[in-house]
Design a protein around this motif. Structure first.
Motif, PDB file in Angstrom:
ATOM      1  N   CYS A 208      37.840  48.630  47.596  1.00 30.72           N
ATOM      2  CA  CYS A 208      37.969  47.222  47.187  1.00 30.72           C
ATOM      3  C   CYS A 208      36.633  46.591  46.821  1.00 30.72           C
ATOM      4  O   CYS A 208      36.576  45.740  45.930  1.00 30.72           O
ATOM      5  N   HIS A 209      35.561  46.981  47.498  1.00 33.11           N
ATOM      6  CA  HIS A 209      34.275  46.294  47.342  1.00 33.11           C
ATOM      7  C   HIS A 209      33.365  46.910  46.278  1.00 33.11           C
ATOM      8  O   HIS A 209      32.260  46.419  46.073  1.00 33.11           O
ATOM      9  N   ALA A 231      39.359  41.709  42.083  1.00 36.95           N
ATOM     10  CA  ALA A 231      40.480  41.962  42.977  1.00 36.95           C
ATOM     11  C   ALA A 231      41.556  42.749  42.246  1.00 36.95           C
ATOM     12  O   ALA A 231      41.827  42.517  41.061  1.00 36.95           O
ATOM     13  N   VAL A 238      36.313  40.473  44.968  1.00 37.89           N
ATOM     14  CA  VAL A 238      36.022  40.978  46.304  1.00 37.89           C
ATOM     15  C   VAL A 238      34.499  40.945  46.464  1.00 37.89           C
ATOM     16  O   VAL A 238      33.774  41.400  45.587  1.00 37.89           O
TER      17      VAL A 238
END
Length: 303
Positions: A208-209, A231, A238
């Motif tokens: 996600c990051h 995102a 994110v």
């Protein structure tokens, strides 16, 4: 003319056969899988919360014992279509009750279902590929202690060409790499090494990051590891969690560990968005794991 057409047809058939051969999913070698029945469910529970299995495989907003009913959770709606997390309860018909450890390990670490189909990387097997075989066995042992849940999850609803699985094997050959993302020096403290394992492996934080290559079609852009990304669902970004001014530069290691435990930031704000569930999972880990994660996040390149 006829010979030329036959030659072209033969070349097309050869090219098609070569594509199918290259696109086939690759399974683990037998030596890369722990012995059947060797898993420790007590340690597996620790990995269960590290991996956040509840967030995708239990019903949305589940609490208490309902979190352990892993019949499939809320749909993941993306620009490529809608993904449905499958039933991973030990139900023998609709879940993984009939799976062997080899079946589970290949799904977890190679993205290959028991029937040989390639799995979509919405399931973060590119991160789980970095887990040890004993940890995979432990997680499997724990999942088998949970209540069986009947009912299969709906099929994915993806747009063309993403609904064609044959290309996933090629994608896996390019982007599935069990090596660590961040190279650390030989004298790196054990705590930081443990944190690297948790973040890059079972914790799958980079999924996600970290931004992705090719406008989201590719794997993670590891040159921008943990620097923030769009995102997967809807609008928003994110955040950057590297130790830069744009990320966690003014957070201490203790601040990060405390945030993972309580959900409170150093300036007394509280966790929000999709991170709420992640933080709740992390709060169930022993303090030493949260501290290791924090130590690693202070050691990664600042971006």
């Amino acid at each position: 003319m006829r010979r030329a057409l036959l030659a072209i047809l033969a070349l097309l058939l050869l090219a098609g056969a070569a594509f199918l051969w290259l696109a086939r999913p690759l399974r683990l070698e037998a030596s890369e899988i722990a012995a059947e029945g060797s898993g420790d469910p007590v340690h597996g529970e620790r990995l269960f919360w590290t991996g956040g299995c509840v967030s995708c495989h239990a019903l949305a907003k589940s609490e208490g014992q309902a979190q352990l009913r892993l019949g499939g959770g809320a749909p993941l709606v993306t620009k490529f279509g809608t993904f449905h997390a499958p039933n991973i309860s030990p139900d023998p018909a609709d879940g993984i009750g009939g799976w062997t450890l080899a079946d589970f390990a290949n799904a977890m670490q190679r993205g290959v279902a028991p029937d040989g189909a390639a799995l979509y990387p919405a399931f973060p097997y590119t991160s789980y590929a970095r887990m040890t075989k004993s940890d995979v066995a432990d997680l499997f042992a724990y999942l088998k202690t949970l209540p069986p849940v009947s009912g299969a999850a709906p099929p994915n609803d993806l747009s063309f060409p993403f609904n064609i699985r044959q290309g996933l094997g090629l994608w896996q050959r390019v982007f599935l790499d069990p090596a660590p993302v961040v190279a650390l020096p030989a004298d790196t403290p054990a705590q930081v090494l443990r944190g690297r394992y948790l973040v890059e492996g079972p914790g799958h934080c980079g999924e996600c990051h970290t931004p992705r290559l090719l406008s989201g079609l590719g794997g993670l852009d590891e040159a921008r590891w943990l620097s923030g990304a769009a995102a997967a669902e809807g609008e928003g970004k994110v955040p950057n969690i590297t130790p830069s001014d744009a990320g966690l530069g003014d957070w201490s290691q203790s601040d990060i560990a405390y945030y993972l435990e309580t959900g409170f930031t150093p300036d007394f704000d509280s966790v929000g968005g999709a991170m709420v569930e992640v933080q709740r999972n992390m709060a169930k880990l022993p303090a030493e794991d949260r501290e290791a994660i924090a130590a690693y996040l202070k050691a990664v390149p600042a971006l």
